[in-house]
Write a protein that holds these residues in place. Structure first.
Motif, mmCIF file in Angstrom:
data_model
loop_
_atom_site.group_PDB
_atom_site.id
_atom_site.type_symbol
_atom_site.label_atom_id
_atom_site.label_comp_id
_atom_site.label_asym_id
_atom_site.label_seq_id
_atom_site.Cartn_x
_atom_site.Cartn_y
_atom_site.Cartn_z
ATOM 1 N N VAL A 125 0.830 -1.199 0.000
ATOM 2 C CA VAL A 125 0.000 0.000 0.000
ATOM 3 C C VAL A 125 0.868 1.254 0.000
ATOM 4 N N ASP A 126 1.854 1.294 0.843
ATOM 5 C CA ASP A 126 2.718 2.469 0.922
ATOM 6 C C ASP A 126 3.496 2.668 -0.373
ATOM 7 N N ALA A 127 3.947 1.578 -0.993
ATOM 8 C CA ALA A 127 4.656 1.692 -2.266
ATOM 9 C C ALA A 127 3.748 2.319 -3.318
ATOM 10 N N GLY A 128 2.495 1.871 -3.381
ATOM 11 C CA GLY A 128 1.568 2.429 -4.352
ATOM 12 C C GLY A 128 1.285 3.894 -4.126
ATOM 13 N N MET A 129 1.073 4.279 -2.858
ATOM 14 C CA MET A 129 0.759 5.679 -2.577
ATOM 15 C C MET A 129 1.961 6.589 -2.829
ATOM 16 N N ARG A 130 3.146 6.081 -2.636
ATOM 17 C CA ARG A 130 4.340 6.875 -2.941
ATOM 18 C C ARG A 130 4.556 6.979 -4.448
ATOM 19 N N GLU A 131 4.291 5.893 -5.171
ATOM 20 C CA GLU A 131 4.359 5.960 -6.629
ATOM 21 C C GLU A 131 3.385 7.017 -7.147
ATOM 22 N N LEU A 132 2.185 7.039 -6.596
ATOM 23 C CA LEU A 132 1.180 8.010 -7.002
ATOM 24 C C LEU A 132 1.676 9.427 -6.767
ATOM 25 N N TRP A 133 2.222 9.700 -5.600
ATOM 26 C CA TRP A 133 2.644 11.060 -5.268
ATOM 27 C C TRP A 133 3.807 11.521 -6.149
ATOM 28 N N ASN A 174 -12.516 6.927 -12.481
ATOM 29 C CA ASN A 174 -12.288 7.024 -11.043
ATOM 30 C C ASN A 174 -13.520 6.532 -10.272
ATOM 31 N N THR A 175 -14.696 6.945 -10.741
ATOM 32 C CA THR A 175 -15.935 6.542 -10.081
ATOM 33 C C THR A 175 -16.148 5.037 -10.183
ATOM 34 N N LEU A 176 -15.979 4.493 -11.379
ATOM 35 C CA LEU A 176 -16.163 3.057 -11.552
ATOM 36 C C LEU A 176 -15.178 2.278 -10.692
ATOM 37 N N VAL A 233 -2.464 -2.290 -7.935
ATOM 38 C CA VAL A 233 -2.183 -1.647 -6.654
ATOM 39 C C VAL A 233 -3.290 -0.653 -6.308
ATOM 40 N N ARG A 234 -3.889 -0.025 -7.318
ATOM 41 C CA ARG A 234 -5.020 0.875 -7.050
ATOM 42 C C ARG A 234 -6.132 0.118 -6.316
ATOM 43 N N MET A 235 -6.415 -1.103 -6.753
ATOM 44 C CA MET A 235 -7.457 -1.886 -6.094
ATOM 45 C C MET A 235 -7.076 -2.221 -4.656
#
Length: 484
Positions: A336-344, A388-390, A353-355
């Motif tokens: 989770v942290d890896a995904g959120m850091r990739e996003l930022w 994003n909504t879906l 990872v979004r899921m």
């Protein structure tokens, strides 16, 4: 540049929005067919998209995409006008200044924009202007694909079967070599005047990861089809591998259209509904499905399609703290942290990872999905209201064809399965890089001796988990029992 064949004719306005390309642009083709000079214009009116005006990452992309489009227009004897809204008033001023009698644009499907465009078309037609809208963003219009009862599909498989019966489309129209224009006079803003770029230098990661614009979109599409599409079905779930197309922001801003992308796939692989290309073409189908759902159910960006979730017992204590830890990639759950850091850092996150991160936020932490959707909206370069909504409603279990609520992603098992060598986590969480694979996805289970040897002090170098995965899963299922 003036063209003798067209200079005496009343021009046609080409109103560009999220169709920032010259290839396969139906509004441009229609304007060219008028045989008159063309006045391309982009109008900045974010207040008309409220409450979903573009986020910071989208504005960054838009700046560079508009610059690339203007360069392409200038190479063909034209230029991009830039005006500020309100859109209706800006179009009126431009028509009065240029003597234009026709306005062409490509349709968009998010609720606020659709309502605005309808008002503009009705008003300007009543004032004597010819206004025509065209299909460019989708393969099928939302009103073209309906079930036997004339209702929208709410199950993807049935929807995609219906689309598949008509999937062989006419070839897209290539970019013209010349776009006749008007003299270089008249009202326009500079691109910098739109103030789209951040004032604090946080966008280095975006600049490293992305090249906005139509040329880059076509290059990325061709490279993906040539080099990775054949293996997409087996690699798309691996965040540690370059298996995905990364075309989503280019599609969102219309730098490449789905019809052009499909035509490139057909040229390379033949029938898009069979063989190696099918898994990726199906993803284009999910994109279509998302836009069709948004058209038919315009309340879903903020309201669950499954009405039972209106009474869901979300957490009430320390919601802000949990949300903040999730946003910063400090949950203590490595994948989770890896995904959120990739996003930022890059404005993007692998779909698998979004899921996982969405599941942790909404099911383990019981934070309302709307808060996560808002964060994605501001930080994703491919922030798309329909997609994003879906995505969020699918993960939560409250949307069309949603994952059942009791499907709660275990981020440890997901990491072990889809990041088996730990390359993804080690890259984005370098403080954990020296941990053995056995403990990398769950460092809280490592003995003190292993942590010490890897230089990891939980709670100091890397946070302890902010939630117990097993207990929070049980809590989520109990919450579901209260509404089901």
């Amino acid at each position: 540049m003036n063209h003798p064949q067209t200079s005496g004719l009343a021009p046609s306005i080409l109103w560009l929005r999220r169709d920032l390309r010259l290839d396969d642009n139906p509004a441009l083709a229609a304007a060219l067919s008028d045989g008159a000079p063309i006045v391309p214009v982009y109008i900045q009116a974010p207040e008309e998209e409220a409450p979903w005006e573009p986020g910071a990452a989208s504005r960054w992309w838009l700046h560079w995409s508009l610059g690339a489009l203007d360069a392409s227009l200038r190479a063909r004897g034209n230029r991009l006008r830039i005006l500020r809204g309100p859109s209706l008033e800006a179009l009126r001023r431009l028509a009065a200044e240029t003597g234009a009698r026709a306005i062409h644009w490509n349709r968009l499907y998010d609720p606020a924009t659709r309502a605005r465009d309808t008002r503009i078309k009705q008003t300007l037609r009543a004032e004597g202007l010819r206004c025509e809208s065209h299909k460019a963003a989708l393969l099928f219009e939302p009103w073209e694909i309906l079930n036997g009862s004339g209702q929208p599909y709410r199950v993807f498989s049935a929807f995609w079967r219906a689309c598949g019966r008509s999937l062989h489309l006419e070839p897209p129209c290539p970019a013209p070599e010349v776009i006749p224009g008007r003299p270089e006079s008249g009202e326009t803003l500079t691109l910098d005047a739109l103030d789209l770029l951040p004032r604090i230098d946080w966008d280095q990661g975006l600049r490293t990861a992305w090249t906005p614009g139509e040329t880059a979109a076509l290059e990325r599409a061709r490279a993906f089809i040539d080099e990775r599409l054949r293996d997409y079905g087996g690699m798309r779930d691996r965040p540690d591998r370059p298996g995905s197309s990364r075309l989503s922001p280019h599609l969102h801003f219309g730098e490449i259209g789905p019809r052009r992308l499909l035509s490139l796939i057909v040229a390379a692989f033949g029938d898009p509904t069979r063989g190696a290309a099918e898994p990726y073409v199906r993803e284009l189908g999910w994109r279509e499905f998302a836009h069709h759902l948004l058209h038919h159910f315009p309340e879903t960006p903020t309201e669950p399609l499954d009405g039972r979730f209106g009474a869901f017992p979300w957490a009430e204590e320390d919601v802000e703290g949990a949300l903040r830890a999730w946003q910063r990639g400090r949950t203590g759950i490595p994948l989770v942290d890896a995904g959120m850091r990739e996003l930022w850092h890059t404005g993007w996150m692998h779909n698998r990872v979004r899921m996982v991160v969405a599941s942790l936020l909404t099911k383990n932490l019981l934070v309302p999905w709307q808060a996560g959707a808002r964060w994605f909206w501001d930080t994703l370069v491919d922030a798309d209201l329909a997609g994003n909504t879906l995505g969020w409603q699918w993960t939560v279990g409250c949307g069309a064809d949603a994952a059942p609520y009791f499907r709660i992603f275990n981020p440890v098992l997901q990491g072990q399965r889809f990041d088996p060598d730990g390359a993804y986590v080690r890259f984005w969480c370098p403080e954990l890089a020296r941990l053995p694979d056995k403990y990398l996805q769950q460092p809280w289970t490592a003995p003190d001796t292993v942590l010490s040897a890897a230089g990891v002090r939980l709670g100091v170098d890397y946070p302890r988990p902010i939630v117990d995965l097993a207990r929070s899963r049980a809590r989520a299922l109990a919450a579901w029992e209260r509404i089901k």
